[in-house]
Motif scaffolding. Structure first.
Motif, mmCIF file in Angstrom:
data_model
loop_
_atom_site.group_PDB
_atom_site.id
_atom_site.type_symbol
_atom_site.label_atom_id
_atom_site.label_comp_id
_atom_site.label_asym_id
_atom_site.label_seq_id
_atom_site.Cartn_x
_atom_site.Cartn_y
_atom_site.Cartn_z
ATOM 1 N N GLN A 49 43.895 -68.204 14.691
ATOM 2 C CA GLN A 49 43.372 -67.301 15.715
ATOM 3 C C GLN A 49 43.623 -65.850 15.329
ATOM 4 N N ARG A 50 42.593 -65.058 15.499
ATOM 5 C CA ARG A 50 42.640 -63.659 15.081
ATOM 6 C C ARG A 50 43.524 -62.829 16.008
ATOM 7 N N ALA A 51 44.291 -61.920 15.400
ATOM 8 C CA ALA A 51 45.015 -60.910 16.178
ATOM 9 C C ALA A 51 44.062 -59.719 16.352
ATOM 10 N N ASP A 52 44.591 -58.572 16.744
ATOM 11 C CA ASP A 52 43.759 -57.378 16.948
ATOM 12 C C ASP A 52 43.029 -57.025 15.643
ATOM 13 N N PRO A 53 41.696 -56.997 15.644
ATOM 14 C CA PRO A 53 40.955 -56.712 14.410
ATOM 15 C C PRO A 53 40.763 -55.225 14.121
ATOM 16 N N HIS A 54 41.145 -54.351 15.042
ATOM 17 C CA HIS A 54 40.832 -52.927 14.918
ATOM 18 C C HIS A 54 41.678 -52.221 13.858
ATOM 19 N N ASP A 55 41.158 -51.084 13.414
ATOM 20 C CA ASP A 55 41.954 -50.131 12.657
ATOM 21 C C ASP A 55 42.712 -49.256 13.658
ATOM 22 N N ALA A 56 43.838 -48.696 13.204
ATOM 23 C CA ALA A 56 44.671 -47.901 14.107
ATOM 24 C C ALA A 56 45.049 -46.575 13.459
ATOM 25 N N LEU A 57 45.097 -45.533 14.280
ATOM 26 C CA LEU A 57 45.543 -44.212 13.830
ATOM 27 C C LEU A 57 47.056 -44.108 14.020
ATOM 28 N N VAL A 58 47.743 -43.695 12.951
ATOM 29 C CA VAL A 58 49.180 -43.440 13.026
ATOM 30 C C VAL A 58 49.411 -41.985 12.623
ATOM 31 N N SER A 59 50.090 -41.242 13.486
ATOM 32 C CA SER A 59 50.348 -39.828 13.203
ATOM 33 C C SER A 59 51.572 -39.368 13.978
ATOM 34 N N ASN A 60 52.268 -38.390 13.423
ATOM 35 C CA ASN A 60 53.404 -37.787 14.127
ATOM 36 C C ASN A 60 53.013 -36.489 14.832
ATOM 37 N N THR A 61 51.737 -36.093 14.678
ATOM 38 C CA THR A 61 51.344 -34.789 15.220
ATOM 39 C C THR A 61 50.162 -34.836 16.177
ATOM 40 N N VAL A 62 49.286 -35.848 16.034
ATOM 41 C CA VAL A 62 48.098 -35.901 16.896
ATOM 42 C C VAL A 62 47.966 -37.277 17.540
ATOM 43 N N ALA A 63 47.241 -37.323 18.652
ATOM 44 C CA ALA A 63 47.060 -38.582 19.381
ATOM 45 C C ALA A 63 45.675 -39.175 19.180
ATOM 46 N N LEU A 88 53.727 -40.930 5.303
ATOM 47 C CA LEU A 88 53.308 -40.150 6.470
ATOM 48 C C LEU A 88 54.489 -39.335 7.002
ATOM 49 N N ASP A 89 55.639 -39.999 7.136
ATOM 50 C CA ASP A 89 56.801 -39.364 7.764
ATOM 51 C C ASP A 89 57.362 -38.207 6.940
ATOM 52 N N ARG A 90 57.148 -38.239 5.634
ATOM 53 C CA ARG A 90 57.647 -37.109 4.822
ATOM 54 C C ARG A 90 56.610 -35.996 4.701
ATOM 55 N N GLY A 91 55.465 -36.166 5.362
ATOM 56 C CA GLY A 91 54.499 -35.077 5.443
ATOM 57 C C GLY A 91 53.398 -35.081 4.410
ATOM 58 N N ASP A 92 53.256 -36.171 3.641
ATOM 59 C CA ASP A 92 52.180 -36.226 2.650
ATOM 60 C C ASP A 92 50.802 -36.262 3.314
ATOM 61 N N TYR A 93 50.767 -36.762 4.533
ATOM 62 C CA TYR A 93 49.510 -36.915 5.269
ATOM 63 C C TYR A 93 49.703 -36.422 6.710
ATOM 64 N N ALA A 94 48.637 -35.882 7.303
ATOM 65 C CA ALA A 94 48.696 -35.514 8.718
ATOM 66 C C ALA A 94 48.562 -36.761 9.592
ATOM 67 N N ALA A 95 47.852 -37.761 9.066
ATOM 68 C CA ALA A 95 47.662 -39.027 9.780
ATOM 69 C C ALA A 95 47.245 -40.075 8.764
ATOM 70 N N ILE A 96 47.469 -41.338 9.105
ATOM 71 C CA ILE A 96 47.014 -42.432 8.251
ATOM 72 C C ILE A 96 46.332 -43.482 9.123
ATOM 73 N N VAL A 97 45.482 -44.292 8.494
ATOM 74 C CA VAL A 97 44.793 -45.362 9.217
ATOM 75 C C VAL A 97 45.229 -46.697 8.617
ATOM 76 N N LEU A 98 45.701 -47.578 9.468
ATOM 77 C CA LEU A 98 46.187 -48.896 9.063
ATOM 78 C C LEU A 98 45.559 -49.959 9.962
ATOM 79 N N ALA A 99 45.687 -51.219 9.560
ATOM 80 C CA ALA A 99 45.231 -52.311 10.428
ATOM 81 C C ALA A 99 46.190 -52.438 11.604
ATOM 82 N N ALA A 100 45.646 -52.472 12.822
ATOM 83 C CA ALA A 100 46.491 -52.587 14.017
ATOM 84 C C ALA A 100 47.333 -53.859 13.976
ATOM 85 N N ALA A 101 46.760 -54.956 13.492
ATOM 86 C CA ALA A 101 47.459 -56.246 13.513
ATOM 87 C C ALA A 101 48.761 -56.202 12.719
#
Length: 312
Positions: free
Chosen positions: A101-115, A160-173
């Protein structure tokens, strides 16, 4: 049918892969209390090569080959994979025995600065590991600087946490499975980032001649997810889908009706082709092939041919 006495699961040694293997291990032990279910942890080529994107070094099969060797030589009975990592042209002597059974199929935004992605300023660096996400994000947010992001989940979060990226996109699952759901700032709608074929689902691979093993695994399979995956993987197979191709396919089931969306894009996001198909869930594969044909009619084959040509 007799119950198994011992089963060995081949798995990558990453934290997420181990969670997935232990999930299957627990399901099997609940089904067959008298069975010893063990894990065989392995490091794959895909785990070792971290300085280049997957599309440059051979694609998703890099996460599968070593596990298949363990199946071939009898060290393991089954291998647990993220379904989106399993090549769609899986051939004899291997077989995809069950799709869970599939878990959440979406991509997710991860960021320490934006929502949300909309809050990222022009020129902000957005990290992603897949051409599929990159192409769609470039199309939707051309003002952002999309850069490759490799490594396991913890490594990506550390970058991400060391500041290489403003945000990253990962699989939510993956984040949810590892208890990191609080890192998700926003779930990205499928309209902005259509998922990969099989995203969020787990697949169990075995040797094709192990009919008794297939029967033992049958109770783990989810009929709805299997139908969706069949349609999604049919799109990818018809288009020669691999890591080199920005290709997405996502299906849902409502009652007896399966609805499928598919997409092929130029890596720079300048051109995005979309197709949809819906019909009886029993015709999942045909619906996938129908969507692929619709994409080809729009010119997907020209995009794919160009991307398939090796660069110097």
């Amino acid at each position: 049918m007799s119950s198994p006495e011992k089963l060995v699961i081949a798995t990558r040694a990453s934290r997420l892969a181990l969670w997935q293997a232990r999930h299957v291990q627990a399901r099997l032990q609940a089904l067959y209390p008298g069975c010893r279910v063990e894990l065989l942890e392995m490091t794959t080529r895909g785990d070792q090569i971290l300085d280049r994107t997957l599309s440059k070094v051979g694609g998703k099969g890099l996460f599968v080959k070593e596990l298949e060797t363990a199946l071939l030589d009898g060290r393991a009975d089954l291998a647990v994979h993220s379904l989106k990592d399993v090549p769609v042209d899986l051939t004899h002597p291997f077989d995809l025995a069950a799709i869970l059974q599939r878990a959440d199929p979406h991509d997710a935004l991860v960021s320490n600065t934006v929502a949300s992605l909309d809050e990222l300023p022009a020129g902000a660096v957005l990290g992603t590991s897949s051409l599929r996400r990159e192409a769609q994000l470039r199309a939707r947010y051309p003002q952002l600087l999309v850069k490759p992001l490799r490594g396991n989940l913890d490594t990506r979060l550390a970058k991400l946490d060391r500041g290489d990226y403003a945000a990253i996109v990962l699989a939510a699952a993956g984040l949810q499975r590892l208890g990191l759901a609080e890192r998700i700032r926003a779930v990205i709608p499928v309209e902005d980032s259509l998922p990969a074929a099989g995203q969020g689902a787990l697949g169990i691979e075995i040797m094709a001649d192990r009919s008794e093993l297939r029967a033992w695994l049958a109770p783990l399979a989810c009929a709805d997810t299997t139908a969706c995956a069949l349609a999604e993987r049919a799109v990818s197979r018809a288009l020669g889908g691999s890591c080199q191709v920005p290709l997405a396919a996502y299906a849902t089931v409502q009652g007896d009706t399966l609805s499928l969306r598919a997409l092929v894009a130029e890596p720079d996001g300048q051109r995005v082709l979309r197709a949809q198909a819906s019909g009886p869930r029993g015709q999942a594969q045909q619906l996938g092939e129908q969507a692929a044909r619709a994409l080809i009619e729009q010119g997907a084959d020209a995009i794919l041919a160009r991307l398939a040509t090796p660069s110097a």
